[in-house]
Design a protein around this motif. Structure first.
Motif, PDB file in Angstrom:
ATOM      1  N   SER A   1       1.049  -1.290   0.004  1.00  0.00           N
ATOM      2  CA  SER A   1       0.072  -0.148   0.012  1.00  0.00           C
ATOM      3  C   SER A   1       0.888   1.244   0.037  1.00  0.00           C
ATOM      4  CB  SER A   1      -0.951  -0.048   1.369  1.00  0.00           C
ATOM      5  OG  SER A   1      -0.272   0.435   2.399  1.00  0.00           O
ATOM      6  N   PRO A   2       0.446   2.467  -0.310  1.00  0.00           N
ATOM      7  CA  PRO A   2       1.093   3.497  -0.064  1.00  0.00           C
ATOM      8  C   PRO A   2       1.942   3.905   0.903  1.00  0.00           C
ATOM      9  CG  PRO A   2      -0.789   3.833  -1.346  1.00  0.00           C
ATOM     10  CD  PRO A   2      -1.009   2.927  -0.710  1.00  0.00           C
ATOM     11  N   LEU A   3       1.151   3.648   1.920  1.00  0.00           N
ATOM     12  CA  LEU A   3       1.810   3.985   3.586  1.00  0.00           C
ATOM     13  C   LEU A   3       2.738   2.880   4.000  1.00  0.00           C
ATOM     14  CD1 LEU A   3      -0.734   5.563   6.013  1.00  0.00           C
ATOM     15  CD2 LEU A   3       1.413   6.469   5.047  1.00  0.00           C
ATOM     16  N   PHE A   4       2.516   1.819   3.549  1.00  0.00           N
ATOM     17  CA  PHE A   4       3.188   0.351   4.034  1.00  0.00           C
ATOM     18  C   PHE A   4       3.418  -0.538   2.608  1.00  0.00           C
ATOM     19  CE2 PHE A   4       1.139   1.875   7.681  1.00  0.00           C
ATOM     20  CZ  PHE A   4       1.794   1.825   8.726  1.00  0.00           C
ATOM     21  N   PRO A   5       4.785  -0.293   2.254  1.00  0.00           N
ATOM     22  CA  PRO A   5       5.073  -1.063   1.087  1.00  0.00           C
ATOM     23  C   PRO A   5       5.076  -2.679   1.062  1.00  0.00           C
ATOM     24  CG  PRO A   5       7.022   0.248   1.513  1.00  0.00           C
ATOM     25  CD  PRO A   5       5.809   0.383   2.588  1.00  0.00           C
ATOM     26  N   VAL A   6       5.030  -3.042   2.433  1.00  0.00           N
ATOM     27  CA  VAL A   6       5.225  -4.520   2.801  1.00  0.00           C
ATOM     28  C   VAL A   6       4.071  -4.935   3.482  1.00  0.00           C
ATOM     29  CG1 VAL A   6       6.560  -6.395   3.434  1.00  0.00           C
ATOM     30  CG2 VAL A   6       7.857  -4.531   2.754  1.00  0.00           C
ATOM     31  N   GLN A   7       2.989  -5.238   2.490  1.00  0.00           N
ATOM     32  CA  GLN A   7       1.648  -5.778   3.160  1.00  0.00           C
ATOM     33  C   GLN A   7       1.605  -7.479   3.238  1.00  0.00           C
ATOM     34  OE1 GLN A   7      -1.258  -4.342   4.414  1.00  0.00           O
ATOM     35  NE2 GLN A   7      -0.590  -2.118   4.204  1.00  0.00           N
ATOM     36  N   ALA A   8       2.192  -8.078   2.480  1.00  0.00           N
ATOM     37  CA  ALA A   8       2.190  -9.379   2.687  1.00  0.00           C
ATOM     38  C   ALA A   8       3.705 -10.221   1.989  1.00  0.00           C
ATOM     39  CB  ALA A   8       1.139 -10.112   1.525  1.00  0.00           C
ATOM     40  N   ILE A   9       3.994 -10.978   2.589  1.00  0.00           N
ATOM     41  CA  ILE A   9       5.301 -11.664   2.188  1.00  0.00           C
ATOM     42  C   ILE A   9       5.059 -13.353   2.325  1.00  0.00           C
ATOM     43  CG2 ILE A   9       6.808  -9.768   3.110  1.00  0.00           C
ATOM     44  CD1 ILE A   9       7.605 -11.892   5.577  1.00  0.00           C
ATOM     45  N   ARG A  10       5.812 -13.880   1.401  1.00  0.00           N
ATOM     46  CA  ARG A  10       5.704 -15.505   1.346  1.00  0.00           C
ATOM     47  C   ARG A  10       7.271 -15.815   1.480  1.00  0.00           C
ATOM     48  NH1 ARG A  10       4.593 -16.716  -3.465  1.00  0.00           N
ATOM     49  NH2 ARG A  10       6.709 -16.928  -4.166  1.00  0.00           N
ATOM     50  N   TYR A  11       7.594 -16.844   2.316  1.00  0.00           N
ATOM     51  CA  TYR A  11       8.878 -17.312   2.760  1.00  0.00           C
ATOM     52  C   TYR A  11       8.735 -18.844   2.323  1.00  0.00           C
ATOM     53  CZ  TYR A  11      13.350 -18.644   4.862  1.00  0.00           C
ATOM     54  OH  TYR A  11      14.507 -18.797   5.227  1.00  0.00           O
ATOM     55  N   GLY A  12       9.323 -19.224   1.170  1.00  0.00           N
ATOM     56  CA  GLY A  12       9.312 -20.543   0.841  1.00  0.00           C
ATOM     57  C   GLY A  12       8.023 -20.800   0.129  1.00  0.00           C
ATOM     58  N   SER A  13       7.406 -21.763   0.053  1.00  0.00           N
ATOM     59  CA  SER A  13       6.209 -22.155  -0.316  1.00  0.00           C
ATOM     60  C   SER A  13       4.954 -22.261   0.511  1.00  0.00           C
ATOM     61  CB  SER A  13       6.228 -23.474  -1.236  1.00  0.00           C
ATOM     62  OG  SER A  13       6.446 -24.522  -0.392  1.00  0.00           O
ATOM     63  N   HIS A  14       5.053 -22.216   1.748  1.00  0.00           N
ATOM     64  CA  HIS A  14       4.021 -22.314   2.581  1.00  0.00           C
ATOM     65  C   HIS A  14       3.819 -21.170   3.912  1.00  0.00           C
ATOM     66  CE1 HIS A  14       3.930 -26.006   0.692  1.00  0.00           C
ATOM     67  NE2 HIS A  14       2.786 -26.073   0.918  1.00  0.00           N
ATOM     68  N   ALA A  15       4.709 -20.556   3.844  1.00  0.00           N
ATOM     69  CA  ALA A  15       4.978 -19.408   5.096  1.00  0.00           C
ATOM     70  C   ALA A  15       4.572 -17.916   4.614  1.00  0.00           C
ATOM     71  CB  ALA A  15       6.380 -19.334   5.754  1.00  0.00           C
ATOM     72  N   TYR A  16       3.550 -17.395   5.103  1.00  0.00           N
ATOM     73  CA  TYR A  16       2.924 -16.526   4.729  1.00  0.00           C
ATOM     74  C   TYR A  16       2.985 -15.404   5.842  1.00  0.00           C
ATOM     75  CZ  TYR A  16       1.529 -17.861   0.066  1.00  0.00           C
ATOM     76  OH  TYR A  16       1.404 -18.364  -1.049  1.00  0.00           O
ATOM     77  N   GLY A  17       3.376 -13.948   5.668  1.00  0.00           N
ATOM     78  CA  GLY A  17       3.141 -13.035   6.595  1.00  0.00           C
ATOM     79  C   GLY A  17       2.168 -12.015   5.922  1.00  0.00           C
ATOM     80  N   LEU A  18       1.021 -11.703   6.871  1.00  0.00           N
ATOM     81  CA  LEU A  18       0.127 -10.578   6.416  1.00  0.00           C
ATOM     82  C   LEU A  18      -0.166  -9.632   7.293  1.00  0.00           C
ATOM     83  CD1 LEU A  18      -2.786 -13.163   5.021  1.00  0.00           C
ATOM     84  CD2 LEU A  18      -0.805 -12.353   3.785  1.00  0.00           C
ATOM     85  N   LEU A  19      -0.056  -8.402   6.711  1.00  0.00           N
ATOM     86  CA  LEU A  19      -0.228  -7.215   7.651  1.00  0.00           C
ATOM     87  C   LEU A  19      -1.679  -6.787   7.708  1.00  0.00           C
ATOM     88  CD1 LEU A  19       1.804  -5.023   9.199  1.00  0.00           C
ATOM     89  CD2 LEU A  19       1.908  -3.648   7.351  1.00  0.00           C
ATOM     90  N   PHE A  20      -2.436  -7.312   6.880  1.00  0.00           N
ATOM     91  CA  PHE A  20      -3.721  -7.113   6.745  1.00  0.00           C
ATOM     92  C   PHE A  20      -4.598  -8.120   7.586  1.00  0.00           C
ATOM     93  CE2 PHE A  20      -2.534  -8.659   2.670  1.00  0.00           C
ATOM     94  CZ  PHE A  20      -3.160  -9.582   2.318  1.00  0.00           C
ATOM     95  N   HIS A  21      -5.855  -8.066   7.653  1.00  0.00           N
ATOM     96  CA  HIS A  21      -6.612  -9.208   8.352  1.00  0.00           C
ATOM     97  C   HIS A  21      -7.570  -9.762   7.484  1.00  0.00           C
ATOM     98  CE1 HIS A  21      -4.888  -8.011  12.289  1.00  0.00           C
ATOM     99  NE2 HIS A  21      -4.965  -6.777  12.011  1.00  0.00           N
TER     100      HIS A  21
END
Length: 137
Positions: A62-82
């Motif tokens: 998003s404009p304020l937060f350029p890292v909203q979702a990440i994936r590490y490998g094939s099954h690990a996700y980090g989401l800043l949103f809900h």
């Protein structure tokens, strides 16, 4: 993100309520987020952002937060949103965290009005994400 070597800290502002997010090229190709519209709306409730851990890919921003979702490998996700947020959860956050709502320059009524009629497609995206995650190999 922190567990993988990234950092979590104060961001450039706050995102409360519905926010429009953009998929990155990696996000558009992602097995869990790739079926989402681009851009897509998501429920947010944060003032902190993350830096990308080594080896992770940024999937949404998003404009304020350029890292909203990440994936590490094939099954690990980090989401800043809900993805899990429903009307009751958002109402509870509004009641329990009025200082967050005020920081965003909003009222509880404004937050609720912004999400109320738009939760159905958000909940459908949550189901799609989880089904894709479970089916991923």
């Amino acid at each position: 993100a922190r567990a993988l070597g990234g950092k979590v800290g104060p961001g450039a502002g706050v995102e409360i309520g519905l926010t429009s997010l953009d998929l990155t090229d990696a996000g558009r190709a992602d097995p869990c987020l790739g079926g989402f519209p681009d851009p897509f709306d998501a429920v947010e409730w944060h003032g902190e952002g993350i830096t990308v851990p080594p080896g992770a890919e940024v999937l949404a921003s998003s404009p304020l937060f350029p890292v909203q979702a990440i994936r590490y490998g094939s099954h690990a996700y980090g989401l800043l949103f809900h993805l899990e947020a429903d009307e009751q959860a958002i109402a509870t956050l509004c009641r329990k965290c009025p200082e967050d709502v005020a920081k965003a320059g909003l009222s509880e009524d404004q937050v609720m009005a912004g999400v109320r009629d738009r939760l159905e497609p958000l909940q459908q995206r949550a189901r799609e994400f989880l089904l894709a995650l479970i089916g991923a190999s």
